[in-house]
Scaffold this motif. Structure first.
Motif, PDB file in Angstrom:
ATOM      1  N   CYS A   1      34.988  15.279  39.629  1.00  0.00           N
ATOM      2  CA  CYS A   1      33.658  15.874  39.630  1.00  0.00           C
ATOM      3  C   CYS A   1      32.857  15.215  40.742  1.00  0.00           C
ATOM      4  CB  CYS A   1      32.967  15.679  38.281  1.00  0.00           C
ATOM      5  SG  CYS A   1      32.662  13.953  37.851  1.00  0.00           S
ATOM      6  N   LYS A   2      31.600  15.613  40.852  1.00  0.00           N
ATOM      7  CA  LYS A   2      30.662  14.935  41.732  1.00  0.00           C
ATOM      8  C   LYS A   2      29.607  14.287  40.851  1.00  0.00           C
ATOM      9  CE  LYS A   2      31.271  17.704  45.866  1.00  0.00           C
ATOM     10  NZ  LYS A   2      30.601  18.579  46.848  1.00  0.00           N
ATOM     11  N   VAL A   3      29.288  13.042  41.146  1.00  0.00           N
ATOM     12  CA  VAL A   3      28.221  12.308  40.462  1.00  0.00           C
ATOM     13  C   VAL A   3      27.126  12.076  41.492  1.00  0.00           C
ATOM     14  CG1 VAL A   3      27.577  10.195  39.266  1.00  0.00           C
ATOM     15  CG2 VAL A   3      29.814  11.226  38.836  1.00  0.00           C
ATOM     16  N   ASN A   4      25.995  12.709  41.269  1.00  0.00           N
ATOM     17  CA  ASN A   4      24.879  12.660  42.227  1.00  0.00           C
ATOM     18  C   ASN A   4      25.351  12.987  43.647  1.00  0.00           C
ATOM     19  OD1 ASN A   4      23.150  12.086  40.166  1.00  0.00           O
ATOM     20  ND2 ASN A   4      23.006   9.905  40.612  1.00  0.00           N
ATOM     21  N   GLY A   5      26.192  14.005  43.748  1.00  0.00           N
ATOM     22  CA  GLY A   5      26.657  14.497  45.038  1.00  0.00           C
ATOM     23  C   GLY A   5      27.860  13.782  45.625  1.00  0.00           C
ATOM     24  N   LYS A   6      28.281  12.675  45.028  1.00  0.00           N
ATOM     25  CA  LYS A   6      29.439  11.919  45.529  1.00  0.00           C
ATOM     26  C   LYS A   6      30.671  12.238  44.689  1.00  0.00           C
ATOM     27  CE  LYS A   6      27.001   9.406  48.431  1.00  0.00           C
ATOM     28  NZ  LYS A   6      27.147   9.497  49.853  1.00  0.00           N
ATOM     29  N   ILE A   7      31.803  12.401  45.343  1.00  0.00           N
ATOM     30  CA  ILE A   7      33.046  12.705  44.637  1.00  0.00           C
ATOM     31  C   ILE A   7      33.436  11.532  43.747  1.00  0.00           C
ATOM     32  CG2 ILE A   7      35.518  13.096  44.936  1.00  0.00           C
ATOM     33  CD1 ILE A   7      34.798  14.792  47.378  1.00  0.00           C
ATOM     34  N   TRP A   8      33.777  11.858  42.508  1.00  0.00           N
ATOM     35  CA  TRP A   8      34.193  10.854  41.522  1.00  0.00           C
ATOM     36  C   TRP A   8      35.534  11.316  40.951  1.00  0.00           C
ATOM     37  CZ3 TRP A   8      35.785   9.907  36.606  1.00  0.00           C
ATOM     38  CH2 TRP A   8      35.583   8.633  36.079  1.00  0.00           C
TER      39      TRP A   8
ATOM     40  N   ASP B   1      15.522   1.189  35.383  1.00  0.00           N
ATOM     41  CA  ASP B   1      16.832   0.807  35.903  1.00  0.00           C
ATOM     42  C   ASP B   1      17.808   1.963  36.076  1.00  0.00           C
ATOM     43  OD1 ASP B   1      16.140  -1.893  35.990  1.00  0.00           O
ATOM     44  OD2 ASP B   1      16.688  -2.175  33.892  1.00  0.00           O
ATOM     45  N   CYS B   2      17.583   3.069  35.385  1.00  0.00           N
ATOM     46  CA  CYS B   2      18.573   4.152  35.383  1.00  0.00           C
ATOM     47  C   CYS B   2      17.994   5.424  35.988  1.00  0.00           C
ATOM     48  CB  CYS B   2      19.034   4.444  33.964  1.00  0.00           C
ATOM     49  SG  CYS B   2      19.824   3.052  33.168  1.00  0.00           S
ATOM     50  N   ASP B   3      18.564   5.839  37.096  1.00  0.00           N
ATOM     51  CA  ASP B   3      18.195   7.128  37.668  1.00  0.00           C
ATOM     52  C   ASP B   3      18.882   8.235  36.888  1.00  0.00           C
ATOM     53  OD1 ASP B   3      16.616   6.091  39.649  1.00  0.00           O
ATOM     54  OD2 ASP B   3      18.121   6.277  41.231  1.00  0.00           O
ATOM     55  N   THR B   4      18.427   9.443  37.074  1.00  0.00           N
ATOM     56  CA  THR B   4      19.087  10.597  36.476  1.00  0.00           C
ATOM     57  C   THR B   4      20.467  10.757  37.095  1.00  0.00           C
ATOM     58  OG1 THR B   4      16.990  11.683  36.044  1.00  0.00           O
ATOM     59  CG2 THR B   4      18.928  13.096  36.166  1.00  0.00           C
ATOM     60  N   ILE B   5      21.451  11.022  36.262  1.00  0.00           N
ATOM     61  CA  ILE B   5      22.822  11.258  36.717  1.00  0.00           C
ATOM     62  C   ILE B   5      23.072  12.764  36.647  1.00  0.00           C
ATOM     63  CG2 ILE B   5      25.272  10.915  36.173  1.00  0.00           C
ATOM     64  CD1 ILE B   5      24.023   8.407  37.210  1.00  0.00           C
ATOM     65  N   ARG B   6      23.482  13.348  37.764  1.00  0.00           N
ATOM     66  CA  ARG B   6      23.819  14.766  37.810  1.00  0.00           C
ATOM     67  C   ARG B   6      25.314  14.891  38.088  1.00  0.00           C
ATOM     68  NH1 ARG B   6      18.869  14.141  39.648  1.00  0.00           N
ATOM     69  NH2 ARG B   6      17.217  15.475  38.872  1.00  0.00           N
ATOM     70  N   ILE B   7      26.023  15.414  37.106  1.00  0.00           N
ATOM     71  CA  ILE B   7      27.470  15.610  37.221  1.00  0.00           C
ATOM     72  C   ILE B   7      27.687  17.092  37.510  1.00  0.00           C
ATOM     73  CG2 ILE B   7      29.688  15.470  36.033  1.00  0.00           C
ATOM     74  CD1 ILE B   7      28.359  13.226  34.303  1.00  0.00           C
ATOM     75  N   THR B   8      28.290  17.396  38.653  1.00  0.00           N
ATOM     76  CA  THR B   8      28.504  18.778  39.071  1.00  0.00           C
ATOM     77  C   THR B   8      29.952  18.990  39.487  1.00  0.00           C
ATOM     78  OG1 THR B   8      27.853  18.233  41.341  1.00  0.00           O
ATOM     79  CG2 THR B   8      26.114  19.065  39.873  1.00  0.00           C
ATOM     80  N   GLU B   9      30.354  20.245  39.570  1.00  0.00           N
ATOM     81  CA  GLU B   9      31.686  20.654  40.034  1.00  0.00           C
ATOM     82  C   GLU B   9      32.806  19.957  39.275  1.00  0.00           C
ATOM     83  OE1 GLU B   9      32.209  21.117  44.310  1.00  0.00           O
ATOM     84  OE2 GLU B   9      30.039  20.776  44.542  1.00  0.00           O
ATOM     85  N   GLY B  10      32.575  19.610  38.011  1.00  0.00           N
ATOM     86  CA  GLY B  10      33.608  18.951  37.213  1.00  0.00           C
ATOM     87  C   GLY B  10      34.739  19.897  36.887  1.00  0.00           C
TER      88      GLY B  10
END
Length: 172
Positions: free
Chosen positions: A40-47, A156-165
């Motif tokens: 998936c992508k986590v905040n736009g970065k491939i994970w 301490d925690c920004d919003t996490i956006r998980i996309t294209e999973g």
């Protein structure tokens, strides 16, 4: 006519050097054949999972669960992601909105702005898991997912956006 062989010999070292460069991480294809893939992508970065024992999935009595982990990543030094559906019985879309405990996406990072992010307490969750293949004769479950995880009033925690999973797994 000697120009072409000389040009070829001059560019050969450059071509060899470029061919040995490491490719960037890419998301696995969205397949439905039991290839044991997850990404998936986590905040736009491939994970994508990395390291030993990095991907595990099972289904038992309707509970479908995938756990993936990575030991190194551009943003997170060690992180885990779980995708689960509590009562899986067919293809379809399972909402993740906090109104039911049926589906969830969980993200844990040991090095994310000095804090742990999980969805146990006071976490806003929104998203869905879509099962695109549910084949229990061949034990294959495949699908896609997306989610937004946020901890209100957290410094301490920004919003996490998980996309294209996406996942494609032969369950045991």
């Amino acid at each position: 006519m000697r120009f072409k062989p000389i040009l070829f010999l001059c560019t050969l070292p450059l071509m060899l050097l470029l061919s040995t460069c490491k490719d960037e991480d890419v998301l696995p294809a969205a397949t439905q054949s039991g290839r044991n893939t997850f990404g998936c992508k986590v905040n736009g970065k491939i994970w994508i999972p990395s390291g030993e024992d990095n991907l595990f999935a099972y289904i038992e009595d309707g509970l479908f669960f995938i756990s993936a982990s990575t030991r190194t990543h551009e943003i997170y030094t060690r992180s885990y992601m779980n995708v689960q559906i509590a009562d899986l019985s067919s293809t379809g879309t399972y909402p993740i909105d906090g109104s039911e405990d049926n589906a969830g996406v969980f993200f844990f990072a040991s090095c994310y702005y000095g804090s742990y992010l999980n969805i146990e307490d006071d976490v806003v969750v929104d998203g869905s898991i879509t099962i695109t293949k549910y084949d229990m004769q061949n034990f294959i479950i495949a699908g896609t997912f997306e989610a937004t995880l946020a901890v209100p009033n957290s410094l301490d925690c920004d919003t996490i956006r998980i996309t294209e999973g996406r996942f494609d797994y032969k369950v045991r």
